[in-house]
Design a protein around this motif. Structure first.
Motif, PDB file in Angstrom:
ATOM      1  N   ASP A  47       0.744  -1.557   0.124  1.00 29.71           N
ATOM      2  CA  ASP A  47       0.025   0.027  -0.156  1.00 29.71           C
ATOM      3  C   ASP A  47       0.951   1.433   0.086  1.00 29.71           C
ATOM      4  OD1 ASP A  47      -3.220   1.080   0.305  1.00 29.71           O
ATOM      5  OD2 ASP A  47      -1.871   1.863   2.299  1.00 29.71           O
ATOM      6  N   ARG A  48       1.593   1.267   0.757  1.00 28.78           N
ATOM      7  CA  ARG A  48       2.844   2.581   1.223  1.00 28.78           C
ATOM      8  C   ARG A  48       4.483   2.574  -0.885  1.00 28.78           C
ATOM      9  NH1 ARG A  48       5.459   0.739   5.632  1.00 28.78           N
ATOM     10  NH2 ARG A  48       7.144   0.360   4.214  1.00 28.78           N
ATOM     11  N   HIS A  49       4.341   1.346  -0.517  1.00 27.85           N
ATOM     12  CA  HIS A  49       5.231   2.006  -1.575  1.00 27.85           C
ATOM     13  C   HIS A  49       4.575   1.665  -3.182  1.00 27.85           C
ATOM     14  CE1 HIS A  49       9.497   0.411  -3.017  1.00 27.85           C
ATOM     15  NE2 HIS A  49       7.954   0.868  -4.204  1.00 27.85           N
ATOM     16  N   PHE A  50       3.116   1.613  -3.411  1.00 21.76           N
ATOM     17  CA  PHE A  50       3.049   1.284  -4.506  1.00 21.76           C
ATOM     18  C   PHE A  50       0.810   2.238  -4.772  1.00 21.76           C
ATOM     19  CE2 PHE A  50       5.448  -2.794  -4.756  1.00 21.76           C
ATOM     20  CZ  PHE A  50       6.145  -2.622  -6.066  1.00 21.76           C
ATOM     21  N   TYR A  51       0.756   2.360  -3.686  1.00 18.96           N
ATOM     22  CA  TYR A  51      -0.779   3.693  -3.652  1.00 18.96           C
ATOM     23  C   TYR A  51      -0.710   4.349  -3.424  1.00 18.96           C
ATOM     24  CZ  TYR A  51      -2.897  -1.251  -5.096  1.00 18.96           C
ATOM     25  OH  TYR A  51      -3.049  -2.093  -6.137  1.00 18.96           O
ATOM     26  N   ARG A  52       0.358   4.969  -2.396  1.00 19.96           N
ATOM     27  CA  ARG A  52       0.430   5.647  -1.748  1.00 19.96           C
ATOM     28  C   ARG A  52       1.104   6.951  -2.018  1.00 19.96           C
ATOM     29  NH1 ARG A  52      -1.950   5.011   4.533  1.00 19.96           N
ATOM     30  NH2 ARG A  52      -3.523   3.847   4.311  1.00 19.96           N
ATOM     31  N   GLN A  53       2.148   6.373  -3.456  1.00 22.72           N
ATOM     32  CA  GLN A  53       3.271   7.420  -3.789  1.00 22.72           C
ATOM     33  C   GLN A  53       2.689   9.182  -4.644  1.00 22.72           C
ATOM     34  OE1 GLN A  53       6.098   7.287  -3.842  1.00 22.72           O
ATOM     35  NE2 GLN A  53       6.203   5.647  -2.475  1.00 22.72           N
ATOM     36  N   GLU A  54       2.960  10.155  -4.136  1.00 22.03           N
ATOM     37  CA  GLU A  54       2.624  11.275  -4.617  1.00 22.03           C
ATOM     38  C   GLU A  54       3.693  11.424  -5.183  1.00 22.03           C
ATOM     39  OE1 GLU A  54      -0.499  12.478  -4.506  1.00 22.03           O
ATOM     40  OE2 GLU A  54      -0.926  11.047  -2.633  1.00 22.03           O
ATOM     41  N   GLU A  56       4.379  11.310 -10.118  1.00 27.68           N
ATOM     42  CA  GLU A  56       4.034  11.328 -11.718  1.00 27.68           C
ATOM     43  C   GLU A  56       4.416  10.062 -12.140  1.00 27.68           C
ATOM     44  OE1 GLU A  56       5.462  14.486 -14.689  1.00 27.68           O
ATOM     45  OE2 GLU A  56       6.425  15.101 -12.933  1.00 27.68           O
ATOM     46  N   THR A  57       4.325   8.983 -11.440  1.00 28.95           N
ATOM     47  CA  THR A  57       3.822   7.372 -11.593  1.00 28.95           C
ATOM     48  C   THR A  57       3.249   6.698 -12.024  1.00 28.95           C
ATOM     49  OG1 THR A  57       6.831   7.109 -10.285  1.00 28.95           O
ATOM     50  CG2 THR A  57       5.597   5.315 -10.933  1.00 28.95           C
ATOM     51  N   GLN A  73       5.383  -0.271 -14.467  1.00 30.64           N
ATOM     52  CA  GLN A  73       5.446   1.024 -14.030  1.00 30.64           C
ATOM     53  C   GLN A  73       6.355   2.232 -15.208  1.00 30.64           C
ATOM     54  OE1 GLN A  73       6.449   1.822  -9.589  1.00 30.64           O
ATOM     55  NE2 GLN A  73       8.512   1.503 -10.333  1.00 30.64           N
ATOM     56  N   PHE A  74       5.946   3.118 -15.425  1.00 31.30           N
ATOM     57  CA  PHE A  74       6.394   4.797 -16.223  1.00 31.30           C
ATOM     58  C   PHE A  74       6.341   6.120 -15.214  1.00 31.30           C
ATOM     59  CE2 PHE A  74       2.655   3.440 -18.129  1.00 31.30           C
ATOM     60  CZ  PHE A  74       1.709   4.623 -18.045  1.00 31.30           C
ATOM     61  N   GLU A  92      14.080  17.441 -24.338  1.00 33.63           N
ATOM     62  CA  GLU A  92      13.687  15.305 -24.299  1.00 33.63           C
ATOM     63  C   GLU A  92      13.322  15.468 -23.466  1.00 33.63           C
ATOM     64  OE1 GLU A  92      17.544  13.815 -26.555  1.00 33.63           O
ATOM     65  OE2 GLU A  92      17.206  14.258 -24.414  1.00 33.63           O
ATOM     66  N   ILE A  93      11.843  14.596 -24.085  1.00 31.97           N
ATOM     67  CA  ILE A  93      10.823  14.191 -23.190  1.00 31.97           C
ATOM     68  C   ILE A  93      11.427  12.584 -22.769  1.00 31.97           C
ATOM     69  CG2 ILE A  93       8.403  13.627 -23.225  1.00 31.97           C
ATOM     70  CD1 ILE A  93       7.603  15.651 -24.765  1.00 31.97           C
ATOM     71  N   ILE A  94      11.405  12.763 -21.547  1.00 29.69           N
ATOM     72  CA  ILE A  94      12.670  11.113 -21.574  1.00 29.69           C
ATOM     73  C   ILE A  94      11.894  10.303 -20.439  1.00 29.69           C
ATOM     74  CG2 ILE A  94      14.516  10.273 -20.989  1.00 29.69           C
ATOM     75  CD1 ILE A  94      15.458  12.724 -21.440  1.00 29.69           C
ATOM     76  N   TYR A  95      11.369   8.635 -20.308  1.00 25.35           N
ATOM     77  CA  TYR A  95      10.700   8.085 -19.912  1.00 25.35           C
ATOM     78  C   TYR A  95      11.304   7.436 -19.058  1.00 25.35           C
ATOM     79  CZ  TYR A  95       5.713  10.275 -19.761  1.00 25.35           C
ATOM     80  OH  TYR A  95       4.928  10.878 -19.731  1.00 25.35           O
ATOM     81  N   GLY A  96      11.279   6.718 -18.087  1.00 30.68           N
ATOM     82  CA  GLY A  96      11.945   5.334 -17.376  1.00 30.68           C
ATOM     83  C   GLY A  96      10.709   4.719 -17.178  1.00 30.68           C
ATOM     84  N   THR A  97      10.683   3.101 -17.217  1.00 33.55           N
ATOM     85  CA  THR A  97       9.672   2.244 -16.463  1.00 33.55           C
ATOM     86  C   THR A  97      11.178   1.198 -16.148  1.00 33.55           C
ATOM     87  OG1 THR A  97      10.522   0.282 -18.459  1.00 33.55           O
ATOM     88  CG2 THR A  97       9.199   2.163 -19.192  1.00 33.55           C
ATOM     89  N   ASP A  98      10.039   0.552 -14.967  1.00 32.02           N
ATOM     90  CA  ASP A  98      10.742  -0.542 -14.294  1.00 32.02           C
ATOM     91  C   ASP A  98       8.747  -1.770 -14.368  1.00 32.02           C
ATOM     92  OD1 ASP A  98      13.133   0.335 -12.801  1.00 32.02           O
ATOM     93  OD2 ASP A  98      11.064   1.595 -11.973  1.00 32.02           O
ATOM     94  N   GLN A  99       9.263  -3.143 -14.485  1.00 35.65           N
ATOM     95  CA  GLN A  99       8.656  -4.174 -14.712  1.00 35.65           C
ATOM     96  C   GLN A  99       9.110  -5.597 -14.268  1.00 35.65           C
ATOM     97  OE1 GLN A  99       9.354  -2.387 -18.030  1.00 35.65           O
ATOM     98  NE2 GLN A  99      11.665  -2.990 -17.522  1.00 35.65           N
ATOM     99  N   PHE A 100       8.455  -6.098 -13.852  1.00 32.79           N
ATOM    100  CA  PHE A 100       8.372  -7.698 -13.542  1.00 32.79           C
ATOM    101  C   PHE A 100       6.883  -8.331 -14.075  1.00 32.79           C
ATOM    102  CE2 PHE A 100       6.893  -6.149  -9.664  1.00 32.79           C
ATOM    103  CZ  PHE A 100       6.034  -6.973  -9.118  1.00 32.79           C
ATOM    104  N   ILE A 101       7.708  -9.958 -14.267  1.00 36.03           N
ATOM    105  CA  ILE A 101       6.417 -10.372 -14.547  1.00 36.03           C
ATOM    106  C   ILE A 101       6.139 -10.967 -13.335  1.00 36.03           C
ATOM    107  CG2 ILE A 101       6.189 -12.785 -15.486  1.00 36.03           C
ATOM    108  CD1 ILE A 101       6.282 -10.062 -17.972  1.00 36.03           C
ATOM    109  N   GLY A 102       5.041 -11.194 -12.308  1.00 30.58           N
ATOM    110  CA  GLY A 102       5.312 -11.724 -11.008  1.00 30.58           C
ATOM    111  C   GLY A 102       4.881 -13.271 -11.429  1.00 30.58           C
ATOM    112  N   GLU A 103       4.281 -13.495 -11.837  1.00 29.31           N
ATOM    113  CA  GLU A 103       3.948 -15.580 -12.475  1.00 29.31           C
ATOM    114  C   GLU A 103       5.243 -16.491 -12.882  1.00 29.31           C
ATOM    115  OE1 GLU A 103       1.032 -16.549 -11.124  1.00 29.31           O
ATOM    116  OE2 GLU A 103       0.197 -14.563 -10.237  1.00 29.31           O
ATOM    117  N   VAL A 104       6.221 -16.657 -11.890  1.00 27.81           N
ATOM    118  CA  VAL A 104       6.900 -17.140 -12.344  1.00 27.81           C
ATOM    119  C   VAL A 104       7.003 -18.898 -13.529  1.00 27.81           C
ATOM    120  CG1 VAL A 104       8.346 -16.888 -10.396  1.00 27.81           C
ATOM    121  CG2 VAL A 104       6.983 -19.063 -10.312  1.00 27.81           C
TER     122      VAL A 104
END
Length: 184
Positions: A47-54, A56-57, A73-74, A92-104
């Motif tokens: 909840d804290r890490h993924f839902y309560r962040q203020e 632009e992600t 996330q981007f 320049e408009i620059i975006y970063g991403t982070d991702q994972f496949i959670g179902e091994v």
């Protein structure tokens, strides 16, 4: 729904996804690559890490054939990251991403490539990004190979860049430039 093709959909993270995120982020196999095995996430931490962040992600769930299989996330790169990575042009408009496949069970099936290409096309067309970046840890050869298959290039070594399992790990800054594709 944000983005979709025949088999994969990327949609915004919803409240109902919390338990699934906990499942993924307590799995040692997933944590080996994302967050670290010493950093499992219970409901409160998710909840804290993924839902309560203020910030632009934009946080999303990845579905494949209507089954939730992962997270992405981007975000537009902030000024601090732009300076660290060497992006001096404020136009320049620059975006970063982070991702994972959670179902091994879905690992090793080409879905990472499908996901990265899907988000790449979205960010280039819908967000008008000029540059996309990722910063995988250097030991994560499978992720690096996936990103290279999607057109990303290693452009800068980032020593002691990310805390993972109690150690500062080296990373690669990987980049995809829209202009290089347009020049072909």
């Amino acid at each position: 729904m944000l983005i979709q093709n025949e088999k994969m959909m990327i949609r915004k993270l919803q409240e109902a996804d919390k338990e699934m995120m906990v499942k993924w982020l307590t799995d040692p196999e997933v944590l080996k690559y994302y967050e670290g095995r010493d950093n499992p996430h219970d409901l409160e931490k998710v909840d804290r890490h993924f839902y309560r962040q203020e910030d632009e992600t934009t946080r999303c769930i990845v579905e494949y054939e209507e089954k939730a299989i992962g997270f992405i996330q981007f975000y537009p790169l902030d000024q601090q990251d732009r300076m660290e990575y060497g992006y001096w042009n404020p136009e320049e408009i620059i975006y970063g991403t982070d991702q994972f496949i959670g179902e091994v069970d879905y690992w090793g099936k080409g879905l990472g490539k499908l996901l990265v290409n899907l988000i790449k096309e979205y960010l280039l067309s819908e967000k008008q990004a000029n540059v996309l970046v990722m910063d995988p840890e250097v030991w994560n050869e499978r992720a690096i190979a996936c990103y290279e298959k999607c057109g990303f290039k290693k452009i800068k070594f980032l020593p002691a860049h990310e805390l993972h399992e109690g150690e500062m790990k080296d990373c690669w800054l990987m980049e995809f430039k829209k202009a290089e594709v347009e020049d072909l």
